[in-house]
Design a protein around this motif. Structure first.
Motif, PDB file in Angstrom:
ATOM      1  N   ILE A 265      -8.651 -13.747   1.148  1.00 13.62           N
ATOM      2  CA  ILE A 265      -8.917 -13.269   2.504  1.00 13.62           C
ATOM      3  C   ILE A 265      -7.952 -12.127   2.789  1.00 13.62           C
ATOM      4  N   PRO A 266      -8.438 -10.989   3.231  1.00 11.40           N
ATOM      5  CA  PRO A 266      -7.530  -9.857   3.453  1.00 11.40           C
ATOM      6  C   PRO A 266      -6.353 -10.267   4.332  1.00 11.40           C
ATOM      7  N   TYR A 267      -5.198  -9.761   3.985  1.00  9.57           N
ATOM      8  CA  TYR A 267      -3.986 -10.236   4.647  1.00  9.57           C
ATOM      9  C   TYR A 267      -4.041  -9.991   6.155  1.00  9.57           C
ATOM     10  N   ASP A 268      -4.627  -8.888   6.590  1.00 17.19           N
ATOM     11  CA  ASP A 268      -4.679  -8.643   8.035  1.00 17.19           C
ATOM     12  C   ASP A 268      -5.495  -9.742   8.728  1.00 17.19           C
ATOM     13  N   GLN A 269      -6.559 -10.166   8.040  1.00 18.43           N
ATOM     14  CA  GLN A 269      -7.364 -11.241   8.613  1.00 18.43           C
ATOM     15  C   GLN A 269      -6.588 -12.564   8.585  1.00 18.43           C
ATOM     16  N   PHE A 270      -5.854 -12.768   7.527  1.00 20.09           N
ATOM     17  CA  PHE A 270      -5.012 -13.969   7.388  1.00 20.09           C
ATOM     18  C   PHE A 270      -4.025 -14.049   8.568  1.00 20.09           C
ATOM     19  N   ALA A 793       3.111  -4.732   6.303  1.00 19.37           N
ATOM     20  CA  ALA A 793       2.757  -4.585   4.889  1.00 19.37           C
ATOM     21  C   ALA A 793       3.993  -4.633   4.006  1.00 19.37           C
ATOM     22  N   ARG A 794       5.083  -4.037   4.485  1.00 17.46           N
ATOM     23  CA  ARG A 794       6.313  -4.077   3.687  1.00 17.46           C
ATOM     24  C   ARG A 794       6.768  -5.520   3.478  1.00 17.46           C
ATOM     25  N   VAL A 795       6.699  -6.299   4.532  1.00 12.66           N
ATOM     26  CA  VAL A 795       7.199  -7.671   4.437  1.00 12.66           C
ATOM     27  C   VAL A 795       6.368  -8.480   3.442  1.00 12.66           C
ATOM     28  N   ILE A 796       5.067  -8.362   3.481  1.00  7.54           N
ATOM     29  CA  ILE A 796       4.273  -9.229   2.606  1.00  7.54           C
ATOM     30  C   ILE A 796       4.337  -8.768   1.153  1.00  7.54           C
ATOM     31  N   ASP A 830       7.547   0.975  -0.417  1.00  9.25           N
ATOM     32  CA  ASP A 830       6.594   1.663   0.446  1.00  9.25           C
ATOM     33  C   ASP A 830       5.295   1.966  -0.290  1.00  9.25           C
ATOM     34  N   TRP A 831       5.433   2.287  -1.574  1.00 11.14           N
ATOM     35  CA  TRP A 831       4.210   2.552  -2.337  1.00 11.14           C
ATOM     36  C   TRP A 831       3.339   1.296  -2.390  1.00 11.14           C
ATOM     37  N   LEU A 832       3.962   0.166  -2.650  1.00 14.54           N
ATOM     38  CA  LEU A 832       3.204  -1.087  -2.698  1.00 14.54           C
ATOM     39  C   LEU A 832       2.587  -1.413  -1.344  1.00 14.54           C
ATOM     40  N   ALA A 833       3.365  -1.162  -0.296  1.00 18.07           N
ATOM     41  CA  ALA A 833       2.850  -1.450   1.051  1.00 18.07           C
ATOM     42  C   ALA A 833       1.635  -0.579   1.343  1.00 18.07           C
ATOM     43  N   SER A 834       1.727   0.687   0.992  1.00 19.82           N
ATOM     44  CA  SER A 834       0.593   1.574   1.281  1.00 19.82           C
ATOM     45  C   SER A 834      -0.604   1.201   0.401  1.00 19.82           C
ATOM     46  N   GLU A 835      -0.305   0.745  -0.799  1.00 22.72           N
ATOM     47  CA  GLU A 835      -1.375   0.328  -1.703  1.00 22.72           C
ATOM     48  C   GLU A 835      -2.105  -0.906  -1.152  1.00 22.72           C
ATOM     49  N   LEU A 836      -1.332  -1.810  -0.594  1.00 23.23           N
ATOM     50  CA  LEU A 836      -1.950  -3.015  -0.011  1.00 23.23           C
ATOM     51  C   LEU A 836      -2.950  -2.619   1.069  1.00 23.23           C
ATOM     52  N   VAL A 837      -2.519  -1.735   1.964  1.00 19.01           N
ATOM     53  CA  VAL A 837      -3.406  -1.330   3.059  1.00 19.01           C
ATOM     54  C   VAL A 837      -4.609  -0.580   2.486  1.00 19.01           C
ATOM     55  N   LYS A 839      -5.965  -0.969  -0.301  1.00 14.25           N
ATOM     56  CA  LYS A 839      -6.878  -1.908  -0.971  1.00 14.25           C
ATOM     57  C   LYS A 839      -7.406  -2.947   0.013  1.00 14.25           C
ATOM     58  N   ASN A 840      -7.540  -2.523   1.263  1.00 10.14           N
ATOM     59  CA  ASN A 840      -8.111  -3.410   2.284  1.00 10.14           C
ATOM     60  C   ASN A 840      -7.339  -4.723   2.376  1.00 10.14           C
ATOM     61  N   TRP A 841      -6.032  -4.632   2.274  1.00 11.76           N
ATOM     62  CA  TRP A 841      -5.127  -5.770   2.440  1.00 11.76           C
ATOM     63  C   TRP A 841      -5.402  -6.882   1.427  1.00 11.76           C
ATOM     64  N   SER A 842      -5.888  -6.539   0.266  1.00 15.94           N
ATOM     65  CA  SER A 842      -6.136  -7.569  -0.744  1.00 15.94           C
ATOM     66  C   SER A 842      -4.829  -7.940  -1.437  1.00 15.94           C
ATOM     67  N   LEU A 843      -4.409  -9.182  -1.265  1.00 10.29           N
ATOM     68  CA  LEU A 843      -3.170  -9.613  -1.913  1.00 10.29           C
ATOM     69  C   LEU A 843      -3.360  -9.703  -3.421  1.00 10.29           C
ATOM     70  N   LYS A 844      -4.550 -10.105  -3.832  1.00 10.78           N
ATOM     71  CA  LYS A 844      -4.776 -10.199  -5.280  1.00 10.78           C
ATOM     72  C   LYS A 844      -4.642  -8.832  -5.936  1.00 10.78           C
ATOM     73  N   ALA A 845      -4.982  -7.789  -5.209  1.00 10.20           N
ATOM     74  CA  ALA A 845      -4.823  -6.442  -5.781  1.00 10.20           C
ATOM     75  C   ALA A 845      -3.356  -6.181  -6.101  1.00 10.20           C
ATOM     76  N   VAL A 846      -2.470  -6.634  -5.208  1.00 11.52           N
ATOM     77  CA  VAL A 846      -1.036  -6.415  -5.442  1.00 11.52           C
ATOM     78  C   VAL A 846      -0.539  -7.321  -6.566  1.00 11.52           C
ATOM     79  N   HIS A 847      -0.995  -8.576  -6.562  1.00  8.64           N
ATOM     80  CA  HIS A 847      -0.629  -9.473  -7.669  1.00  8.64           C
ATOM     81  C   HIS A 847      -1.008  -8.824  -9.000  1.00  8.64           C
TER      82      HIS A 847
END
Lengths: 1051, 476
Positions: A265-270, A793-796, A830-837, A839-847
């Motif tokens: 579930i996208p992190y923003d929705q979470f 986004a930075r925190v997560i 910051d790069w990871l944070a911007s990437e998360l956003v 990628k539509n806040w997909s945590l699996k994308a960051v994993h």
């Protein structure tokens, strides 16, 4: 003049003390700025700039004020500022009011200036200090540095820094090591020996990439990572404090988190769902709000009560701050935040955001709620006639269409006068209707002009012989015209009415045509219809009762479509919940009220006074509506209304004859509960002759027991369908007014503060005045997930990094404010944070990015050149090895012993003995069975009571949030793993498994090593092991393996 | 300066493996990090400055022991017996409204050379008045057992903060390598109201949590299980050690692995040490008798054994012993000091259980010279009202003024500090807080309560939060 500073260096790796900020030299942000902030800035800051001098901005502070330059870098003792605060200047002493600086503070300032008055750029300050600290600045998307041979952004950022130190990554870990690491990191369980073998021999060039996808899509992933999140949000399944009673229905929140991670579930929705899931169809998610402790000890002492409530709300605010924002909002409870731009007013406005949330359970509609409710409604309809039959009460109102259709055709004759059975004035009795027929027609035809499925009854009279009753050409029944409907013969002579004869359930269309020789009235009741025709009495001016299955209602609306004549009048509308008239005290509304008559006013409708002189009359002819709103939801079961309860004959006018009564919980959607449809039309029979029908013969009533049984079953099913499970996910109330508490003291309330959002951090947004409770929470959620919010986004992404590598890019995952640690790799973060956003806040994308990086895949072997520069592997010149956390350790033991039960979801298992004491006593179980062999995330986790075996492994207690775990090594851990009954049992199960799976000793030892360590035993190990097994048995070997460093360490 | 430069280099690279301690000059305010050896995390450590006390015994009376019936003598309360307390007509305390003032239910007499009036409720402890240093003006933040017990033992009313014993073992380790640094001994009747929160390590490393056992309930999982014979146990441990050594050789430079090997060695030593320390048969008959370990009252005998165990642990180098009297499992006031309804009946049951064993313990410590460097703290979570509750024969909770006493290392003897008002309701003179008590205890151990801190979730956490002053007047 500086005092000597002594330093001692020590290692604390194994005790898991987190890296502490450098305390040795005077550090501006840590040591100096707090002094300025506390003692100076109120006069020399943004608000007042006394002597044209400020100490909140670097440029201004190091420059000149109206009386010169107070800070002379490098010359502490000579700096005027030091003289002023030390009191050694004859003319100026600072601060002029309030408490003076201590010697310690004066010395700190002097030392700081001596050391060059270093005021770092990042703390230089602007007019909005919020913008100064790194984490409050917008997230940009830094370009990864170009590094030859490195492709991924993560690796390029890391290598750039490593190369500055003359280091690089270690070589990639071997496949066995890699798969074990991947399984533990992503799923919290060891790989099976078969998984290891398959991966080792997989020739595909992207074997590893495929493996990553597989583990990320495995349901074990959600279980593993949910545990991390539950740490962060202090989830536990008991209330805490002295009583500490269990919360048996808190588990759905855990299941929600597991599900959210597994489904990505996208992190923003979470975030939204946890704060306002009640608006989003994710009700269990609001378990987040009330996941913290709640003192169950209540007292008449109002101060204690206020304190308890303030603590609950603080828990919600503080946890929201640390979990989503890495911001210690709780620090602004008693005063403005000492380090971060959070005024106490902002804290209080966030308290107002949560003011409508109370601890407790609420029923939560399951996903199929609508179907369930519809099914229940059908069953209710089915039950009503049955109930009526049994009760003999006035029938309940039935929804759906009811039609009485007189035969059309010439030559209608009349029934015999008199009141005997079948005569025109037959009043009927409990088993039969009064004469409802108008008189037979020789060639009766009915065209009902309806579409739908109806049960149909026919009646006749005044003829003899047999005749077919036809639907079109189809014969529905043969009718003995000289008998009553129940088969009793009619006496001959003038015509008698037969009563109703059932024709069964028919599908009718607009053109359907029924016919019968000498037929009379036809009765149609829409299916589901009772097996016997049930009608209700005609409306009367005196009192009309509407019975229905009990239902929750906040409002009742009575809508009139037709009257006997003129504008409708109602003198009293009574609504009963278990015989209490709840209409009294309700708010009345109406479509309109006939103007100009003191005796006809809206407020008369529920004033408890009867009669025309205390009545309401609509302002429209023949129509109008009146509505009652109760102060709270009422469980109502009948309504009584009247035109004139005094039953004065001249008030037969204005009587509503066609109407519908509906209820509503929200004022928006309405459910009908009764209409005039199933009432016998007025005038068809004399007033007062209609009696409640009990249309059962004695023979039929023999079936009462069966009916009762059926009714019981229906009631149980309706109860099941309509009672939704309660979940400890908070109760919502209308938020009370919130006041700022001076010094956080509940006995010192000050000004009222409305709901709001932090004013000095993140995007500028407000919460509309008068927002309801869920709107407030939703507004907060939207502010948190606004892509312009620099924290979320930075925190997560930092948390994900923290759990993948054992240490975050920021070492303080729930505090990235001014008092938190600085990021080791700010651009990467910051790069990871911007990437998360992106990628539509997909945590699996960051994993995926992290797990596929060379950094994560490298060997964990220590290298002297690495330890020399960076012993803690913070720069990631190797993968930092780690000990398993408590839960992974227990899960791994169960997995290796073969006992692990992978059943997902639902209530957890209990590691403590049952107990009903007022103050819950937690006595650990010592005997374990399969019920306790599920993954530890499913342990029913009490607050502050740790499992006696695995609690010793730095398991968080749910008392406070745990953004990172210590990793300490204690003798109690050794004792627990060596001697506890649980471990002995598992060693036996492990041994039994080995014996089951392989025949001879050597292969058992091999299998044991493969299961426990993911490798074959070395030659010496095989010998030692077989020797141990020969003398001491297989369980001894298993006991040793479970205790081995290799078993509990992930390389 | 060289050292500092090294430090900064480490800091700049953000080392997590090496944390840094700064044993800074006394005029600094920064935290002082204890120097913890990962393979011996409980090894003794030097305090911030020379201590008066080397170890601490806390005797915690769970349920809130009435100060007006024990140590805080108020003649005015006797005079105004059975009259309304002035200004209390509107007063609502924990369980509700107040009845009249009620004089102490046990007579007060002057005791010892200091002549301190103490009641007959605890006659044997009373005889030791000359050892005691009373703080009569203690105040708590909460009037509810849970938060108040939390505060007395962790400094915070909320759940989730380290117990003071955990703080002390974090700072100082232990003077023994075969016993835990911090031991919590529960009452024979069960655990106190907030149970393990008293001895939790919370966010401190788990190695500093209190080890809970009693004279009758040994450390869980300490002993070799009965199903495993000694030879098998030995062989298994030897095999494990070989396994671990091989693994360590394959992973040079990972101190965690070595630390874990050490922890198994420490566990083995503890098996012996704890058994020896718990073996009360080694005590002389006279000693056993003085505590009452064989008293026919089983609870009293159990508590007596716990008292004797406490002394033996302190004697053997345990840093911090927390000894509980009273448990909540049996309900309000049944097994503890929570005398709401019938305080006379309840206290007549509880007092003998506490009195003789506790007095024997204090005397024993004195006679063995241990009070020279052992600090004894006798406390409870809050006091009780000088009134009876309306319609009851007991006293409600009162956090506004109550008594704790200290004895032993570094504190005055036969001394009273602070005072409550004429009835014993509110502290009015030299008002003290639990923060002050904790600050003073740490001070006696040679620790600056403002500099003993641990970073957790955005803040340097202290036992004393952001409060507390050492109560100078009680120091000898």
């Amino acid at each position: 003049m500086r005092r000597a500073l002594a330093l001692a260096v020590l290692s604390t790796l194994s005790t898991g003390l987190p890296a502490q900020d450098p305390p040795a030299t005077v550090d501006f942000s840590r040591d100096v700025r707090p002094i300025f902030a506390r003692s100076c800035v109120s006069c020399h800051g943004p608000e007042k700039r006394k002597s044209n001098y400020r100490l909140d901005l670097r440029a201004a502070a190091l420059g000149e004020g109206s009386i010169g330059r107070p800070i002379l870098a490098g010359h502490g003792a000579d700096s005027p500022l030091v003289r002023y605060v030390a009191g050694s200047d004859p003319d100026i002493k600072m601060p002029p009011k309030g408490s003076r600086l201590s010697d310690v503070e004066v010395n700190l300032l002097r030392a700081w200036i001596d050391q060059g008055a270093v005021w770092p750029e990042e703390d230089a300050g602007r007019d909005r200090p919020a913008e100064a600290h790194w984490s409050y600045r917008p997230i940009l998307r830094p370009e990864p540095p170009a590094i030859p041979g490195a492709s991924g952004a993560i690796d390029r950022f890391l290598l750039a820094k490593l190369q500055k130190e003359g280091l690089g990554f270690s070589p990639e870990a071997g496949r066995r090591t890699l798969i074990r690491r991947l399984y533990f990191d992503v799923t919290g369980l060891p790989p099976a020996p078969e998984d290891i073998a398959a991966f080792e021999t997989d020739p595909s060039p992207d074997a590893y990439g495929h493996l990553v996808e597989r583990v990320l899509n495995c349901p074990r992933f959600g279980e593993r990572w949910a545990r991390h999140w539950l740490d962060v949000v202090r989830f536990a399944e008991s209330h805490g404090f002295e009583m500490n009673q269990p919360r048996p229905n808190a588990w759905p929140y855990r299941d929600y988190v597991i599900h959210a991670f597994n489904e990505d579930i996208p992190y923003d929705q979470f975030v939204r769902e946890q704060l306002a899931g009640d608006l989003l169809g994710a009700d269990a998610a609001t378990g987040f709000l009330v996941g913290g402790p709640m003192d169950q000890v209540k007292s008449p002492d109002p101060v204690l009560t206020a304190q308890q409530r303030a603590d609950e709300l603080n828990d919600m605010v503080a946890t929201t701050g640390t979990a989503f924002l890495g911001l210690t909002l709780g620090c602004a409870r008693c005063h403005d935040h000492k380090f971060d731009p959070v005024p106490q007013e902002d804290y209080t406005s966030l308290v107002a955001v949560f003011a409508g949330v109370e601890h407790g359970e609420r029923p939560i509609p399951p996903p199929n709620a609508i179907e369930r409710l519809e099914h229940a409604a059908k069953l209710r309809a089915e039950a009503m006639p049955l109930r009526d039959i049994l009760s003999g009460d006035e029938p309940s109102a039935r929804l759906g269409r009811t039609l009485l259709i007189d035969a059309s055709g010439p030559g209608r004759s009349s029934y015999r006068s008199g009141s005997q059975r079948g005569c025109a004035a037959d009043p009927g009795d409990e088993r039969r209707f009064p004469t409802l027929g108008r008189g037979p027609v020789p060639n009766a035809v009915w065209v009902p002009d309806v579409d739908g499925r109806f049960r149909v009854w026919v009646s006749w009279g005044g003829a003899s012989g047999e005749a077919p009753c036809l639907l079109g050409d189809q014969e529905l029944a043969r009718i003995h015209l000289d008998s009553f409907a129940d088969g009793q013969p009619m006496s001959t002579g003038a015509p008698l009415w037969s009563g109703f004869r059932d024709l069964g359930v028919l599908d009718l269309t607009k053109n359907s045509r029924l016919s019968l020789r000498s037929g009379d009235t036809l009765l149609l009741i829409e299916d589901p219809a009772p097996a016997v025709p049930i009608l209700r009495a005609p409306v009367t001016r005196g009192a009309n009762t509407e019975r229905f299955s009990p239902i929750d209602a906040k409002r009742v609306r009575f809508t009139i479509f037709e009257t006997t004549q003129l504008e409708p009048c109602i003198d009293e509308l009574e609504v009963f919940a278990e015989d209490l008239n709840v209409a009294r005290g309700a708010i009345a509304r109406a479509s309109g009220t006939l103007p100009g008559f003191d005796i006809h006013k809206l407020e008369h409708i529920n004033d408890g006074l009867y009669g025309n002189a205390r009545s309401w009359i609509s302002n429209e002819r023949g129509r109008g509506w009146v509505e009652l709103e109760f102060p709270r939801v009422e469980h109502i079961d009948h309504i009584v209304w009247s035109r004139d309860r005094d039953d004065v004959p001249r008030y037969d006018d204005r009587l509503p004859t066609k109407y519908i009564i509906e209820v509503s919980l929200d004022g928006a959607s309405w459910t009908p509960i009764a209409t005039s449809e199933d009432r016998v039309p007025r005038g068809r029979i004399p007033d007062g002759v209609f009696r409640t029908l009990r249309p059962l013969t004695e023979k039929e009533s023999a079936g009462h027991a069966e009916t009762e049984q059926r009714l019981k079953a229906i009631d149980a099913e309706v109860m099941r369908l309509t009672s939704f499970p309660s979940v400890y996910a908070g109760k919502f109330i209308r938020p009370p007014t919130i006041r700022l508490l001076h010094r956080g003291d509940v006995t010192q309330p000050r000004e009222v503060v409305g709901p709001g959002l932090p004013t000095r951090i993140g995007p500028s947004r407000t919460i509309a005045r008068g927002s309801s409770d869920p709107q407030r929470r939703m507004a907060l959620a939207e502010w948190i997930v606004d892509p312009k919010n620099p924290l979320t986004a930075r925190v997560i992404v930092n948390r994900l990094w923290h759990y993948h590598f054992g240490e975050g890019l920021v070492a303080t995952p729930s505090d990235i404010g001014a008092n938190g640690a600085r990021p080791s790799h700010p651009e990467l973060l910051d790069w990871l944070a911007s990437e998360l956003v992106a990628k539509n806040w997909s945590l699996k994308a960051v994993h995926r990015l992290i797990l596929n990086s060379a950094a994560w895949r490298q060997s964990s072997a220590s290298r002297p050149e690495g330890t020399k520069v960076d012993a803690g592997s913070r720069l990631l010149w190797r993968y930092p090895p780690r000990r398993l956390e408590a839960e992974s350790l227990r899960d791994a033991i169960l997995s290796v012993s073969g006992a692990l039960d992978l059943r997902m979801g639902g209530p957890g298992f209990d590691l403590f003995e049952p107990n009903t004491n007022y103050v819950r006593v937690y006595a650990p179980r010592t005997i374990f069975g399969p019920a306790e062999f599920r993954r530890m995330i499913y342990q029913m986790k009490p607050r502050m009571e740790l499992d006696p075996v695995f609690g010793a492994f730095d398991c968080p207690d749910g008392g406070q949030v745990a953004p990172r775990r210590n990793v300490s090594t204690t003798p109690l851990q050794a004792m627990s793993l060596l001697n506890s009954p649980f471990m002995l049992q598992q060693a036996s199960l492990f041994a039994a498994r080995l014996e089951r799976e392989t025949p001879d000793l050597d292969s058992q030892v091999e299998r044991a090593f493969r299961l426990a360590f993911g490798r074959d035993p070395a030659a010496g190990e095989l010998e030692d092991s077989t020797a141990l097994v020969r003398t001491r048995g297989l369980p001894a070997l298993c006991r040793a393996l479970f205790n081995a460093n290799e078993f509990v360490t992930v390389h | 300066m060289l050292l500092r430069r090294d430090f900064l280099q480490h800091a700049a690279t953000g080392l997590s493996g090496i944390a840094l301690a700064s044993l800074l000059a006394a005029d600094e305010t920064r935290p002082i990090r204890p120097a913890i050896d990962p393979s011996r995390p409980l090894a003794p450590r030097v305090p911030h400055f020379p201590p008066k006390a080397k170890r601490v015994l806390v005797l915690f009376c769970s349920g809130a022991l009435s100060h007006v019936d024990t140590f805080d003598y108020k003649p005015e309360l006797v005079k105004r017996h059975d009259t309304p307390m002035p200004g209390a007509t509107e007063l609502v305390t924990f369980q509700g409204e107040q009845g009249n003032l009620i004089k102490p239910l046990w007579d007060f007499k002057r005791r010892g050379e200091c002549g301190k009036p103490i009641s007959d409720l605890l006659p044997q402890l009373a005889e030791l008045a000359d050892e005691m240093c009373f703080i009569h003006s203690m105040t708590a933040k909460s009037n509810t057992h849970g938060p108040a017990e939390n505060q007395m033992s962790t400094g915070f009313t909320l759940d989730g903060f380290p117990g003071m014993g955990a703080w002390v073992s974090y700072a100082l380790g232990a003077d023994t390598d075969n016993l835990p640094a911090f031991v919590a001994i529960s009452d024979p009747r069960g655990v106190p109201q907030v149970g393990p929160r008293h001895w939790s390590s919370a966010f401190l490393p788990a190695v500093f949590q209190g080890t809970a056992f009693t004279a009758d309930k040994p450390i869980p999982n300490l002993a070799r299980p009965g199903s495993i014979d000694e030879g098998s146990d030995q062989d298994t441990r030897s095999f494990l050690e070989v396994l671990n050594r091989r693994h360590l050789e394959a992973h040079p430079g990972d101190t965690d692995l070595a630390a874990r090997i050490s922890s198994y060695e420490l566990a083995a030593r503890m098996q012996l040490g704890a058994v020896e320390a718990s073996d009360l048969r080694r005590e002389s008959e006279a000693t056993r008798k003085s505590y009452g370990v064989d008293d026919p009252n089983k609870i009293k005998a159990g508590f007596a054994r716990n008292c004797l165990l406490a002394r033996r642990l302190l004697e053997r180098g345990v840093r911090f012993v927390q000894l509980f009297n009273g448990a909540y499992a049996m309900g309000e006031g049944v097994g503890n000091w929570d005398g709401h309804k019938t305080i006379k009946t309840q206290y007549d049951v509880h007092a003998p259980i506490l009195d003789r064993p506790a007095a024997a313990l204090l005397r024993d410590l004195r006679d063995r010279g241990m009070l020279e460097d052992t600090l004894v703290v006798f406390t409870t979570e809050f006091g009780r009202m000088p009134t009876f509750q309306k319609g009851a024969s007991g006293r409600d909770h009162n956090p506004k003024g109550f008594t704790v006493w200290l004895a032993g290392a570094g504190v005055k003897h036969g001394y009273s500090h602070g005072a409550t008002d004429e009835f014993g309701h509110q502290a009015v003179e030299k008002v003290a807080t639990i923060y002050d008590l904790h600050a003073s205890m740490l001070h006696l151990l040679g620790l600056d309560h403002e500099r003993l801190s641990y970073y957790h979730n955005g803040i340097e956490r202290r036992l004393t939060d952001v409060h507390g002053h050492v109560i100078q007047e009680i120091l000898s």
